[in-house]
Design an enzyme around this catalytic site. Structure first.
Site, PDB file in Angstrom:
ATOM      1  N   LYS A 130      16.711  28.506  51.919  1.00 15.75           N
ATOM      2  CA  LYS A 130      16.128  29.145  53.036  1.00 15.75           C
ATOM      3  C   LYS A 130      17.387  29.727  54.103  1.00 15.75           C
ATOM      4  O   LYS A 130      17.185  30.556  54.647  1.00 15.75           O
ATOM      5  CB  LYS A 130      15.301  27.936  53.964  1.00 15.75           C
ATOM      6  CG  LYS A 130      14.269  28.662  54.649  1.00 15.75           C
ATOM      7  CD  LYS A 130      13.391  27.798  55.280  1.00 15.75           C
ATOM      8  CE  LYS A 130      12.213  27.422  54.363  1.00 15.75           C
ATOM      9  NZ  LYS A 130      11.393  26.322  54.648  1.00 15.75           N
ATOM     10  N   ARG A 145      13.115  23.428  60.407  1.00 15.64           N
ATOM     11  CA  ARG A 145      12.614  23.404  58.933  1.00 15.64           C
ATOM     12  C   ARG A 145      13.691  22.795  58.067  1.00 15.64           C
ATOM     13  O   ARG A 145      14.710  23.260  58.258  1.00 15.64           O
ATOM     14  CB  ARG A 145      11.893  24.844  58.624  1.00 15.64           C
ATOM     15  CG  ARG A 145      10.904  25.231  59.127  1.00 15.64           C
ATOM     16  CD  ARG A 145      10.614  26.758  58.794  1.00 15.64           C
ATOM     17  NE  ARG A 145      10.078  27.632  59.730  1.00 15.64           N
ATOM     18  CZ  ARG A 145       8.758  28.061  59.758  1.00 15.64           C
ATOM     19  NH1 ARG A 145       8.036  27.321  58.526  1.00 15.64           N
ATOM     20  NH2 ARG A 145       8.045  28.727  60.514  1.00 15.64           N
ATOM     21  N   GLY A 181       6.630  22.105  50.021  1.00 18.23           N
ATOM     22  CA  GLY A 181       5.600  21.035  50.637  1.00 18.23           C
ATOM     23  C   GLY A 181       6.267  19.430  50.626  1.00 18.23           C
ATOM     24  O   GLY A 181       5.872  18.629  51.121  1.00 18.23           O
ATOM     25  N   MET A 195       9.310  18.820  52.067  1.00 16.04           N
ATOM     26  CA  MET A 195       9.829  18.308  53.426  1.00 16.04           C
ATOM     27  C   MET A 195       9.135  18.610  54.640  1.00 16.04           C
ATOM     28  O   MET A 195       8.055  19.415  54.462  1.00 16.04           O
ATOM     29  CB  MET A 195      11.236  19.070  53.666  1.00 16.04           C
ATOM     30  CG  MET A 195      12.223  18.947  52.386  1.00 16.04           C
ATOM     31  SD  MET A 195      12.484  17.093  52.027  1.00 16.04           S
ATOM     32  CE  MET A 195      14.117  17.148  52.716  1.00 16.04           C
ATOM     33  N   ARG A 197      12.564  34.334  49.375  1.00 20.22           N
ATOM     34  CA  ARG A 197      13.389  33.487  48.304  1.00 20.22           C
ATOM     35  C   ARG A 197      12.768  34.312  47.063  1.00 20.22           C
ATOM     36  O   ARG A 197      11.788  34.798  46.994  1.00 20.22           O
ATOM     37  CB  ARG A 197      13.000  32.304  48.503  1.00 20.22           C
ATOM     38  CG  ARG A 197      11.361  31.892  48.385  1.00 20.22           C
ATOM     39  CD  ARG A 197      11.000  30.220  48.366  1.00 20.22           C
ATOM     40  NE  ARG A 197       9.825  30.145  48.606  1.00 20.22           N
ATOM     41  CZ  ARG A 197       9.128  28.945  48.912  1.00 20.22           C
ATOM     42  NH1 ARG A 197       9.731  27.908  48.962  1.00 20.22           N
ATOM     43  NH2 ARG A 197       7.727  28.862  48.930  1.00 20.22           N
ATOM     44  N   HIS A 227      -1.029  25.016  48.780  1.00 18.22           N
ATOM     45  CA  HIS A 227      -0.222  23.851  48.346  1.00 18.22           C
ATOM     46  C   HIS A 227      -0.596  23.486  46.909  1.00 18.22           C
ATOM     47  O   HIS A 227       0.154  23.801  45.829  1.00 18.22           O
ATOM     48  CB  HIS A 227      -0.314  22.755  49.140  1.00 18.22           C
ATOM     49  CG  HIS A 227       0.475  21.672  48.471  1.00 18.22           C
ATOM     50  ND1 HIS A 227       0.112  20.712  47.708  1.00 18.22           N
ATOM     51  CD2 HIS A 227       1.862  21.151  48.768  1.00 18.22           C
ATOM     52  CE1 HIS A 227       1.023  19.821  47.178  1.00 18.22           C
ATOM     53  NE2 HIS A 227       2.094  20.101  47.720  1.00 18.22           N
ATOM     54  N   SER A 275      22.422  12.298  12.628  1.00 24.93           N
ATOM     55  CA  SER A 275      21.505  12.598  13.607  1.00 24.93           C
ATOM     56  C   SER A 275      21.397  11.804  14.359  1.00 24.93           C
ATOM     57  O   SER A 275      20.926  10.463  14.455  1.00 24.93           O
ATOM     58  CB  SER A 275      19.972  12.833  12.758  1.00 24.93           C
ATOM     59  OG  SER A 275      19.188  13.305  13.714  1.00 24.93           O
ATOM     60  N   CYS A 319      17.734  13.951  17.097  1.00 28.94           N
ATOM     61  CA  CYS A 319      16.290  14.362  16.828  1.00 28.94           C
ATOM     62  C   CYS A 319      15.544  13.573  17.641  1.00 28.94           C
ATOM     63  O   CYS A 319      14.262  13.119  17.667  1.00 28.94           O
ATOM     64  CB  CYS A 319      16.087  13.862  15.313  1.00 28.94           C
ATOM     65  SG  CYS A 319      16.365  12.159  14.880  1.00 28.94           S
ATOM     66  N   TYR A 329      22.950  21.065  15.565  1.00 31.53           N
ATOM     67  CA  TYR A 329      21.572  21.581  16.049  1.00 31.53           C
ATOM     68  C   TYR A 329      20.931  20.568  16.823  1.00 31.53           C
ATOM     69  O   TYR A 329      21.396  19.514  17.052  1.00 31.53           O
ATOM     70  CB  TYR A 329      20.651  21.683  14.559  1.00 31.53           C
ATOM     71  CG  TYR A 329      20.510  20.352  13.794  1.00 31.53           C
ATOM     72  CD1 TYR A 329      19.391  19.658  14.127  1.00 31.53           C
ATOM     73  CD2 TYR A 329      21.593  19.814  12.896  1.00 31.53           C
ATOM     74  CE1 TYR A 329      19.230  18.254  13.554  1.00 31.53           C
ATOM     75  CE2 TYR A 329      21.323  18.562  12.248  1.00 31.53           C
ATOM     76  CZ  TYR A 329      19.983  18.014  12.481  1.00 31.53           C
ATOM     77  OH  TYR A 329      19.928  16.947  12.027  1.00 31.53           O
TER      78      TYR A 329
END
Ligand code: PEP
Ligand code: MG
Length: 873
Positions: free
Chosen positions: A22, A92, A101, A103, A336, A454, A763, A830, A850
């Site tokens: 922000k 804020r 929501g 904070m 934002r 919200h 694996s 895995c 992988y």
């Protein structure tokens, strides 16, 4: 001296880590010359400094805050606490990553008994000034002092009742003065001191409260769900107030530059005339679509549209903006990159690529891999919808179909979800406190609130179906029921929600799988071009394997063979095997199982069409297979010619105190080599037959689980090799095959160099590896992990997201030493972590070949692997 506080004109968009999202964007908008109320940001470092100093704000930080405040006073030509023209500010929070929501916000700070009079004179509106003051007392008491809001609401209610009116707006300045006095009395009673009259004291308390709220349980939960590190801290923005509630030429709203649900280009938002700050987001009044502003305040609308376009162009992304109009004068309070549904996110990045604004690599990086989950969400069966009438409809706030039992509080929703039920959370409106319940729910239904309420924002972020703002609902929360269109729905009743249409149905409607868009395929193609990790799936059935291939899996990384034994006509056979007294008997029982195993393997090989398939041999402790029901025990006894007592005694003898560390995995192969022999024969014969029938180049990968050392692997591998070679001779086949192991025991990771000399692949079974590394039972840890999160001992569930420091280190050691002794070794993962984006990035970093994950997470893995590769370049 360190700089702890930045005026908005001293920062920019790149300073997100320091100024929070922000703060950085307010600075950027200020630099762009946009109408932003002036202010300053106390940095995220000031927040961590606050925690480092035993939750106190140091004098140095405080002095810098007051310096910035005095500059703000000069800029605004107003003084804090002034009796004529007081400066009022909003306070804020603003963390690095947006935490909607989570904070707390305080408005109208700076009002006290004296300045409220000055404020009234200046605004020539006594009622407005008193209303602002009473709101401030309420907000300050709630957020900073944690005095329950309900106590203030009760006072307001009593004053209205005494006057015989219903709406807040029916109270005049005299009534509000009474409210203020009563509020202050309440404050004094609760806090044993007067409501603070010194604005600087109010400010410092408010800033501290924001810092404190970084660590409130809701924030901790939100961070855990969204993987936000706990040490980032939040910045605090102090900004001169502008008022959207000064009459009919004032208002406040939120808007997006593209539709956050579909991604469609075009302004999309809502606003309320004569309203302040949070009224739109809280969803208490129903807002107007933004296009109405063109009628109400055309000049403001034109200016708004031009700035919105400028902001999107500047950030090259869809913007989510908050604005306030004070007596015809437009201000931007925030912009934002907007939160969006997964389908919208995909459409937006593809459109931005087509508009020539971003590259495909950038498009890949902008997507949140986990959110692809939403695309794979179910919808209701169309045929059933044709014949089922909704009982009502409201706003389609977050897409997806959901059916479950109704619960009215977040706690109950979570409790029943944890007990295995599908639940629908029904609330008047949601707030941050409901986050866990929303997360547990299949769907959320609210009575109040618009598309940016919200409930809508949070549910969209989570990918939870949500229907919002169903004002026809008459709630009876105490009685745990609601009425809707003549129906009464009690707690525990089934309802179904369609978050894509807003329809609400009675009962438990069946759902069906999602279909994927053309844009999705484009993203996946780009991802496949950039990634280097291969993606496999964990699949035990033909259907799983087919789904995996459909979603882009390049092989099966884990086929858990035990799942093949639970079928009704197979389980008696494995039970027979388990209860066998002699090897001969056992072999006979196993012979009966071979055809089943073989046909399962053949089917999977056919579906996988030559893609690699890793078949993991029997892993769970045998007691998981034995009967527990009396009738089943009797049937088995009869089948085996044994007495019921004998069967029971054998079943009892399989009991283990620690089955997860008991007679399982390769230990079964050591005690019952004939099981391994049977499984090897089934795999080899299946592979040879499908290879011959279909011409696929199949190289079976046989995987031995739960190895803790080389000798153990060698022992089991000998059994495999002996049988495999025999089958090859019998079938006159030259088929090649591989034998490898899972690394899922810490010892195996540490001696992986030795093990690799006998393994063609590893694996990493990170489910067990995490269990054993932490010593947390994977089945029971959820009972105590909440306490760990609450006490900041853990920030995330290590069974969902790989613990890179500990478990990750074991993997790195094993990968490295395995490759040292066997440079050709093939490495994969895995465990569940194979489908988790941050864990996938880790696997990429340490050079695994992988990852393997559940079929529905394959697209997530493809995207996450591409992101990891692009980031590394
Ligand atoms: C593991 O332990 O990570 C694994 C994949 O095996 P399973 O979950 O079957 O124990
Ligand atoms: Mg395991």
């Amino acid at each position: 001296m360190k700089k702890w506080v930045y005026l908005f004109n001293e920062g920019n968009a790149d300073m997100r880590s320091l100024l929070g999202g922000k703060g950085a964007n307010l600075a950027e908008m200020t630099n762009l010359g946009l109408p932003v109320p002036k202010g300053f940001t106390t940095t995220t470092e000031a927040c961590t400094n606050y925690y480092d100093n035993g939750k106190t704000i140091t004098e140095e930080v405080q002095n810098q805050i007051f310096e910035a405040l005095s500059i703000l006073e000069t800029q605004q030509g107003k003084k804090f606490g002034d009796t004529q023209n007081p400066l009022l500010v909003s306070v804020r929070s603003g963390a690095r990553a947006s935490m909607p929501g989570m904070m707390d916000t305080i408005l109208n700070l700076g009002l006290n008994d004296i300045s409220v009079e000055g404020f009234a004179k200046k605004t020539e509106n006594l009622r407005f000034a008193y209303d602002s003051y009473r709101r401030f007392i309420q907000m300050f008491s709630d957020v900073v002092k944690e005095i329950p809001k309900s106590k203030f609401e009760e006072i307001l209610y009593e004053v209205k009742k005494a006057k015989g009116v219903v709406n807040d707006t029916d109270l005049n300045e005299h009534d509000l003065k009474i409210v203020i006095d009563k509020y202050k009395e309440l404050y004094k009673k609760e806090m044993q001191m007067d409501f603070p009259q010194e604005p600087k004291e109010q400010l410092m308390e408010a800033i501290q409260a924001v810092f404190r709220s970084w660590d409130n349980p809701r924030a901790i939960t939100y961070r855990r769900i969204n993987e936000i590190p706990g040490n980032w801290g939040t910045a605090v923005n102090v900004q001169a107030m502008v008022f959207g509630n000064m009459g009919n030429t004032s208002g406040t709203g939120v808007a997006f530059t593209r539709n956050p649900a579909t991604g469609e280009k075009g302004i999309y938002g809502e606003y309320l005339i004569n309203a302040q700050g949070e009224d739109v987001v809280a969803g208490i009044r129903t807002p107007q679509p933004i296009t109405r502003l063109a009628v109400d305040l055309p000049q403001c609308y034109a200016q708004f549209m031009s700035i919105a376009a400028k902001l999107e162009d500047h950030y090259q992304d869809m913007q989510d903006m908050e604005f306030t109009i004070e007596e015809g004068c437009l201000y931007f309070l925030q912009t934002r990159n907007g939160k969006r549904t997964a389908p919208a996110a995909i459409k937006i990045v593809c459109d931005l690529v087509d508009e020539g604004k971003i590259s495909p690599q950038e498009a890949i990086l902008r997507l949140e891999a986990k959110s692809l989950d939403q695309l794979l969400h179910p919808t209701f069966d169309k045929k059933i919808l044709e014949t089922t009438r909704p009982i009502s409809a409201a706003l389609p706030a977050s897409p997806g179909a959901a059916a479950g039992r109704v619960y009215f509080t977040a706690e109950e929703a979570k409790e029943h979800h944890d007990a295995g039920e599908r639940v629908i959370l029904v609330r008047l409106e949601t707030s941050a406190e409901d986050i866990e319940g929303m997360h547990a729910a299949e769907g959320v239904l609210t009575v109040h609130g618009g598309m940016t309420s919200h409930a809508a924002v949070v549910a969209r972020g989570m990918g939870t179906a949500c229907v919002a703002g169903c004002s026809e609902i008459q709630m009876e929360e105490e009685a745990k029921l609601f009425h809707l269109e003549g129906f009464t729905i009690h707690e525990g009743d089934y309802i179904s929600l369609d978050g894509s249409t807003g329809n609400i149905y009675k009962g438990d409607l069946p759902t069906q799988e999602a279909t994927l868009s053309e844009d999705f395929n484009r993203i996946m193609e780009w991802a496949d071009k950039f990634r280097t990790l291969k993606i496999r799936a964990n699949a035990d059935t033909m259907a799983d394997a087919a789904k995996a291939v459909e979603l882009g899996a390049e092989g099966i990384g884990l086929c858990r063979t035990e799942h093949m034994f639970f079928d009704a006509n197979r389980i008696p056979k494995i039970r027979k095997m388990i209860l066998s007294k002699t090897t001969k008997e056992r072999e006979k029982a196993l012979d009966e199982l071979i055809p089943f195993q073989k046909s399962d393997f053949k089917n999977i090989y056919k579906v996988m069409a030559g893609r690699p398939v890793t078949i993991r041999f029997l892993d769970p402790p045998l007691h998981e297979f034995v009967p527990t029901e009396e009738a089943e025990i009797r049937a088995l006894a009869k089948d085996m010619n044994l007495s019921v007592e004998e069967v029971k005694a054998t079943c009892d003898s399989l009991h283990e105190f620690n089955p997860m560390m008991g007679h399982r995995g390769c230990r079964l192969a050591v005690s019952y080599p004939e099981i391994t022999a049977m499984q090897t024969k089934a795999v080899m014969e299946a592979a040879i037959e499908v290879r011959e029938e279909r011409g696929f180049d199949i190289v079976p990968e046989i995987m031995i689980p739960m190895i803790c050392g080389r000798r153990e692997l060698k022992y089991v591998k000998n059994i495999v090799t002996r049988v495999a070679e025999k089958v090859k001779v019998e079938r006159n086949s030259d088929i090649r095959y591989q034998v490898g192991t899972m690394i899922e025991i810490p010892r195996a990771a540490l001696v992986a160099g030795e093990i690799a000399e006998d393994a063609q692949f590893f694996s990493f079974g990170t489910n067990d590896l995490t269990q054993m590394a932490f010593g947390f039972s994977r089945d029971d840890a959820s009972k105590f992990l909440d306490f760990y999160y609450q006490n900041n001992l853990l920030e995330f569930d290590p069974f969902a997201k790989l613990d890179q420091d500990g478990v990750g280190q074991l993997i790195s050691i094993a990968a490295k030493s395995g490759r040292t002794t066997n440079p050709d070794i093939h490495l994969g993962i895995c465990g569940e972590h194979g489908g988790d984006p941050s864990s996938i990035a880790f696997c990429h970093k340490i050079g695994l070949n992988y990852v393997s994950c559940s079929p529905f997470r394959v697209p997530i893995a493809r995207l996450a692997a591409a992101q990891a590769a692009i980031k590394q370049r």
